[in-house]
Design a protein around this motif. Structure first.
Motif, PDB file in Angstrom:
ATOM      1  N   LYS A   1       0.090   4.077   8.429  1.00 23.24           N
ATOM      2  CA  LYS A   1       0.502   5.455   8.692  1.00 23.24           C
ATOM      3  C   LYS A   1       1.501   5.909   7.633  1.00 23.24           C
ATOM      4  CE  LYS A   1      -0.089   4.977  13.703  1.00 23.24           C
ATOM      5  NZ  LYS A   1       0.547   5.113  15.037  1.00 23.24           N
ATOM      6  N   THR A   2       1.365   7.144   7.224  1.00 25.12           N
ATOM      7  CA  THR A   2       2.304   7.725   6.266  1.00 25.12           C
ATOM      8  C   THR A   2       2.376   9.229   6.500  1.00 25.12           C
ATOM      9  OG1 THR A   2       2.915   7.809   3.921  1.00 25.12           O
ATOM     10  CG2 THR A   2       0.592   8.148   4.450  1.00 25.12           C
TER      11      THR A   2
ATOM     12  N   ASP B   1      -7.508   9.700   9.319  1.00 24.31           N
ATOM     13  CA  ASP B   1      -7.184  10.801  10.231  1.00 24.31           C
ATOM     14  C   ASP B   1      -6.033  11.597   9.631  1.00 24.31           C
ATOM     15  OD1 ASP B   1      -8.449  10.447  13.280  1.00 24.31           O
ATOM     16  OD2 ASP B   1      -8.468   8.625  12.065  1.00 24.31           O
ATOM     17  N   VAL B   2      -6.219  12.910   9.521  1.00 26.54           N
ATOM     18  CA  VAL B   2      -5.218  13.784   8.909  1.00 26.54           C
ATOM     19  C   VAL B   2      -4.809  14.847   9.921  1.00 26.54           C
ATOM     20  CG1 VAL B   2      -4.677  15.292   6.966  1.00 26.54           C
ATOM     21  CG2 VAL B   2      -6.298  13.401   6.661  1.00 26.54           C
TER      22      VAL B   2
ATOM     23  N   ILE C   1      -4.646   5.633   8.579  1.00 28.47           N
ATOM     24  CA  ILE C   1      -5.820   4.989   7.988  1.00 28.47           C
ATOM     25  C   ILE C   1      -6.146   3.746   8.805  1.00 28.47           C
ATOM     26  CG2 ILE C   1      -6.795   3.969   5.900  1.00 28.47           C
ATOM     27  CD1 ILE C   1      -4.790   5.619   4.301  1.00 28.47           C
ATOM     28  N   SER C   2      -7.357   3.684   9.318  1.00 27.94           N
ATOM     29  CA  SER C   2      -7.788   2.555  10.145  1.00 27.94           C
ATOM     30  C   SER C   2      -9.045   1.936   9.549  1.00 27.94           C
ATOM     31  CB  SER C   2      -8.039   3.005  11.590  1.00 27.94           C
ATOM     32  OG  SER C   2      -8.978   4.071  11.629  1.00 27.94           O
ATOM     33  N   PHE C   3      -9.337   0.704   9.989  1.00 32.55           N
ATOM     34  CA  PHE C   3     -10.429  -0.071   9.413  1.00 32.55           C
ATOM     35  C   PHE C   3     -11.256  -0.703  10.530  1.00 32.55           C
ATOM     36  CE2 PHE C   3      -6.646  -0.159   6.777  1.00 32.55           C
ATOM     37  CZ  PHE C   3      -7.115   0.287   5.554  1.00 32.55           C
TER      38      PHE C   3
ATOM     39  N   LEU D   1       0.833  -1.201   0.000  1.00 36.93           N
ATOM     40  CA  LEU D   1       0.000   0.000   0.000  1.00 36.93           C
ATOM     41  C   LEU D   1       0.872   1.258   0.000  1.00 36.93           C
ATOM     42  CD1 LEU D   1      -2.819   1.313   0.314  1.00 36.93           C
ATOM     43  CD2 LEU D   1      -2.567   1.026   2.789  1.00 36.93           C
ATOM     44  N   SER D   2       0.520   2.219  -0.849  1.00 34.40           N
ATOM     45  CA  SER D   2       1.234   3.493  -0.885  1.00 34.40           C
ATOM     46  C   SER D   2       0.291   4.577  -1.397  1.00 34.40           C
ATOM     47  CB  SER D   2       2.480   3.407  -1.782  1.00 34.40           C
ATOM     48  OG  SER D   2       2.109   3.153  -3.127  1.00 34.40           O
TER      49      SER D   2
END
Length: 431
Positions: free
Chosen positions: A420-421, A365-366, A410-412, A328-329
């Motif tokens: 996280k990035t 979340d940002v 990003i959570s699910f 994932l990216s």
């Protein structure tokens, strides 16, 4: 014409249901028509060894279980998805012939074989009826015919056309409903196989190091099926009945029963569990539960038997999702504040998904950061497709500085896994 429109809508819906059932019948594994390895398995304190059964194993149970038990395959690619109705009917007829040959002193074997035999006879008859009954016109044909009737003023013909389509669909629905009821009876017979197997099985014992289990739940781009993997690391097992009970996060339960005539040592077997399809208000072909919490597995064999639990919700599920998301990216860019004539463009960021083909429901979340300043918001999305760009704009006046760094998390649902990035605004490159 309004009355025809109502019937047309109903006819379209029922035609879709018919097509789904035909797909259902033709794609089910035969047994269902008649009906990295995990390390999170735990057992109650069972004896180290089983006491072999002193009751001779009846050959007629083998015939019954081979025909009713759900399939296990040595390779997941061996499961069939598309089958012709004629092939399904031929296999059902073969099963029916096998069941008719069963003779036994065990009353439960006789009862189950008779129940399955009667239900399969109904399924075959209903399939034959569905093939022979006249089919209603598809939605496009019905609409075109109605338009043409309307143009020439043949309103009675249009009305009769709708009534005829509805009558044909109702006749098909009656056959389908009877078929679904028969499938339920076969599934009930399947559920009772372990009760018989237990009578001819060894006593329960510890299977540590002998049976290994892994489970993968459908998630994101992994497909729509759940997969069970069982590996036999002990001696070869014969006439083996396997009961797999799945429990969902809300307590819903599904029991699946498999039978292996021979399970060689060091051999892995795959089971496919499906979410089902909606047909005439019923869910058919459903062999799993939503958000699998745990699996309770019992194995019956004349020389060996065991029982253990595999907890999926938690570390095992988190590990599976992390594996799916390993590539994932994101590609991101910062949106600065821009004053406009009619409205202003607020500060924000946009992200484009790369690396995986689909993310399911998620929360993003940002956090916008700069020299000790920090402001955060979150957004929820039902899904996120590869190469799709999503925009995260802050509310008017909410962000009053240009960040030099933006953190994403990003959570699910139903997992502790989080991705996280960070986007460095100066270089506008995600990492």
């Amino acid at each position: 014409m309004l009355q025809l429109s109502g019937r047309l809508s109903c006819s379209i819906e029922r035609t879709v249901c018919l097509n789904l059932l035909l797909v259902f019948v033709s794609t089910l594994p035969m047994a269902l028509l008649l009906s990295g390895c995990g390390n999170n398995a735990s057992q109650s304190k069972l004896p180290k060894y089983s006491n072999p059964s002193s009751t001779p194993f009846p050959a007629e149970y083998r015939v019954l279980a081979q025909n009713l038990g759900m399939e296990l395959k040595s390779d997941p690619d061996q499961f069939q998805n598309d089958r012709e109705i004629s092939d399904v009917m031929a296999e059902l007829q073969s099963v029916l012939l096998d069941l008719r040959e069963i003779k036994s002193n065990d009353k439960e074997i006789i009862f189950l074989s008779a129940q399955a035999r009667d239900a399969i006879s109904v399924i075959l008859q209903r399939l034959d009826n569905v093939n022979s009954l006249p089919k209603p016109p598809d939605a496009g044909t019905l609409i075109v015919g109605s338009i043409l009737d309307g143009l020439v003023g043949n309103f009675e013909g249009s009305h009769n056309r709708g009534l005829d389509a509805e009558a044909k669909q109702n006749a098909l629905n009656a056959e389908i409903q009877s078929m679904i009821a028969a499938l339920d009876k076969v599934d009930a017979s399947l559920q009772l196989l372990p009760k018989i197997a237990q009578k001819y099985s060894a006593t329960l014992s510890d299977s540590t190091g002998r049976i290994v289990v892994d489970f993968n739940e459908a998630w994101g781009a992994s497909g729509s099926d759940d997969w069970l993997l069982l590996q036999n690391r002990g001696e070869t097992l014969e006439d083996c009945t396997i009961l797999v009970q799945l429990t969902g996060a809300k307590g819903d339960i599904r029991k699946n029963v498999h039978f292996l005539k021979t399970w060689p040592t060091d051999t892995s077997m795959w089971g496919r569990y499906q979410t089902g399809k909606e047909v005439l208000g019923r869910t058919v072909e459903k062999t799993t539960v939503t958000n699998v919490k745990k699996l309770d597995i019992t194995i019956y064999f004349p020389q060996f038997a065991t029982q253990f639990q595999y907890v999926y919700q938690g570390a095992e599920k988190d590990k599976d999702i992390a594996q799916i998301c390993k590539d994932l990216s994101f590609q991101g860019s910062y949106q600065p504040y821009q004053a406009g004539i009619v409205w202003d463009t607020q500060r924000g960021v946009q992200l484009t998904l790369n690396g995986v083909s689909l993310l399911p429901q998620c929360r993003v979340d940002v956090s916008f950061l700069k020299e000790g300043q920090s402001k955060s918001w979150f957004w929820k999305h039902d899904s996120w497709m590869k190469e799709e760009t999503k925009h995260f704009s802050t509310p008017k006046g909410g962000l009053d500085f240009d960040p030099d760094r933006i953190d994403f998390e990003i959570s699910f649902p139903h997992t502790n896994y989080k991705y996280k990035t960070t986007l460095n605004v100066a270089t506008e490159s995600g990492k």
